[in-house]
Design an enzyme around this catalytic site. Sequence first.
Site, PDB file in Angstrom:
ATOM      1  N   SER A 188      10.962 -35.763  -5.394  1.00  0.00           N
ATOM      2  CA  SER A 188      12.359 -35.764  -4.950  1.00  0.00           C
ATOM      3  C   SER A 188      12.556 -36.146  -3.493  1.00  0.00           C
ATOM      4  O   SER A 188      13.571 -36.722  -3.147  1.00  0.00           O
ATOM      5  CB  SER A 188      12.966 -34.392  -5.187  1.00  0.00           C
ATOM      6  OG  SER A 188      12.278 -33.407  -4.459  1.00  0.00           O
ATOM      7  N   HIS A 216      14.039 -35.912 -11.559  1.00  0.00           N
ATOM      8  CA  HIS A 216      14.658 -36.987 -10.764  1.00  0.00           C
ATOM      9  C   HIS A 216      14.552 -38.342 -11.451  1.00  0.00           C
ATOM     10  O   HIS A 216      14.723 -39.374 -10.797  1.00  0.00           O
ATOM     11  CB  HIS A 216      14.051 -37.027  -9.358  1.00  0.00           C
ATOM     12  CG  HIS A 216      14.408 -35.810  -8.576  1.00  0.00           C
ATOM     13  ND1 HIS A 216      15.605 -35.674  -7.908  1.00  0.00           N
ATOM     14  CD2 HIS A 216      13.760 -34.629  -8.427  1.00  0.00           C
ATOM     15  CE1 HIS A 216      15.679 -34.478  -7.357  1.00  0.00           C
ATOM     16  NE2 HIS A 216      14.558 -33.820  -7.651  1.00  0.00           N
ATOM     17  N   LYS A 247      21.480 -33.501 -12.685  1.00  0.00           N
ATOM     18  CA  LYS A 247      21.386 -34.601 -11.711  1.00  0.00           C
ATOM     19  C   LYS A 247      21.982 -35.868 -12.339  1.00  0.00           C
ATOM     20  O   LYS A 247      23.200 -35.996 -12.388  1.00  0.00           O
ATOM     21  CB  LYS A 247      19.958 -34.728 -11.206  1.00  0.00           C
ATOM     22  CG  LYS A 247      19.524 -33.409 -10.494  1.00  0.00           C
ATOM     23  CD  LYS A 247      18.227 -33.500  -9.784  1.00  0.00           C
ATOM     24  CE  LYS A 247      17.641 -32.148  -9.414  1.00  0.00           C
ATOM     25  NZ  LYS A 247      18.356 -31.385  -8.380  1.00  0.00           N
TER      26      LYS A 247
HETATM   27  N1  PMP Z   1      12.359 -29.975 -10.377  1.00  0.00           N
HETATM   28  C1  PMP Z   1      12.522 -30.743  -9.296  1.00  0.00           C
HETATM   29  C2  PMP Z   1      11.467 -31.735  -8.959  1.00  0.00           C
HETATM   30  C3  PMP Z   1      13.671 -30.619  -8.489  1.00  0.00           C
HETATM   31  O1  PMP Z   1      13.824 -31.368  -7.398  1.00  0.00           O
HETATM   32  C4  PMP Z   1      14.666 -29.673  -8.848  1.00  0.00           C
HETATM   33  C5  PMP Z   1      15.956 -29.465  -8.082  1.00  0.00           C
HETATM   34  N2  PMP Z   1      16.125 -30.030  -6.914  1.00  0.00           N
HETATM   35  C6  PMP Z   1      14.448 -28.897  -9.973  1.00  0.00           C
HETATM   36  C7  PMP Z   1      13.290 -29.057 -10.721  1.00  0.00           C
HETATM   37  C8  PMP Z   1      15.453 -27.889 -10.405  1.00  0.00           C
HETATM   38  O2  PMP Z   1      16.477 -28.497 -11.163  1.00  0.00           O
HETATM   39  P1  PMP Z   1      17.932 -27.870 -11.196  1.00  0.00           P
HETATM   40  O3  PMP Z   1      18.651 -28.350  -9.979  1.00  0.00           O
HETATM   41  O4  PMP Z   1      18.533 -28.332 -12.480  1.00  0.00           O
HETATM   42  O5  PMP Z   1      17.755 -26.378 -11.160  1.00  0.00           O
END
Ligand code: PMP
Length: 405
Positions: A188, A216, A247
């Site tokens: 991310s 992502h 997302k």
């Molecule tokens: N996995 C990754 C790699 C993330 O970047 C994120 C959130 N930024 C999540 C899981 C969590 O997802 P959510 O925002 O739906 O809780």
Amino acid sequence: MDYEGFFGNAIAGLHREGRYRVFTDLERHRGGFPKATHHSPGGLREVTVWCSNDYLGMGQHPKVLAAMHEALERCGAGAGGTRNISGTNHYHVLLERELADLHGKESALLFTSGYVSNWAGLGTLAARLPHCAVFSDAENHASMIEGIRYSRAERHVFRHNDPEDLDRKLALIEPGRAKLVAFESVYSMDGDIAPIDEICDVAEKHGALTYLDEVHAVGLYGARGGGVSERMGLAHRLDVIEGTLGKAFGVQGGYITGSAQLCDFVRSFASGFIFTTSLPPAVAAGAAASIRHLKESEAERARHRDRVSRVRAALDAAGIPTLPNRSHIVPVMVCDPVLCKAISDTLLDEFGIYVQPINYPTVARGTERLRITPSPLHSDEDIDHLVDALSTIWRRIGLRQEAAE
Ligand code: PMP
């Protein structure tokens, strides 16, 4: 103990390091993305959002909104219970079928967020597989790290995106033991992409299960939005593909997909699945509409790619330092927490541009950045305005640095 004093000191430490988090108070408007209203003590102002994870603007797509309205009218607000006790709504069942189909898996299991799906899904597998050794990429997201911690399984961290290091570490474990390799497709913060095929080769060689976070990537990559694993034709080699509905799909929720047995196992043992109220039916309906749309439509992905290349090219031409990668995430490197926050403040106050500063512990100290996420809805004018604003700020910083020398 002086509790209030303790809290105050901890917060003061964050301020001193320049990494105290200030939330930008935004009001999004139906059909208005990437513009939003910023509520501040100084009043209301329209800003352009450049750091949203609603990557494709699906959070405002008419089909998604229509599906949510319809479900809200039919079912009301909440799900009415946990999945186990009265809270399994037909919209959840339909969404799980949609997700299993997206990744070509037998089953899917919904959670209230991507974070919870990792924490509970990965955590339950790691905890319950007998004497399991977990192999975790060094850059894995906090939700996976916390899931592994909660499992109390033996954890081995392999070098980021390094199948050879993984191979060496797996080789040290007795052949018959349960092993689980956890990694992401698109990381991310750096936006780099894992060598999924090589990691699968190594995992297969050592008889390890593979768990891939495509948070992502889902909606964005692959002909039907099934993520990088779909684009590379590798979905069948992954035991678990995990993703978010919050997302690119623009709504809320998380999920895992895998074999029927594996999902049934997690469903039966994961406390983070069992003991919590399920997602509102309207949310499930909106997410399903979004997934269905992106399975068929390439238009959003094509326009997204076009916007990303245009932003990158303009930043490069202006000499703004970005981290090179092959994804849709454009990290503008500042490498200083206080400066990063100051640039973000100037963008907002002076130029009406909102990009949240990304500081430690989200990224390593010294790699603080502005994480820019173009969307199909950013216009040429939005891009020119962003790059002009950053160029102006960069010139000022340059002048200031020269004056200090
Ligand atoms: N996995 C990754 C790699 C993330 O970047 C994120 C959130 N930024 C999540 C899981 C969590 O997802 P959510 O925002 O739906 O809780």
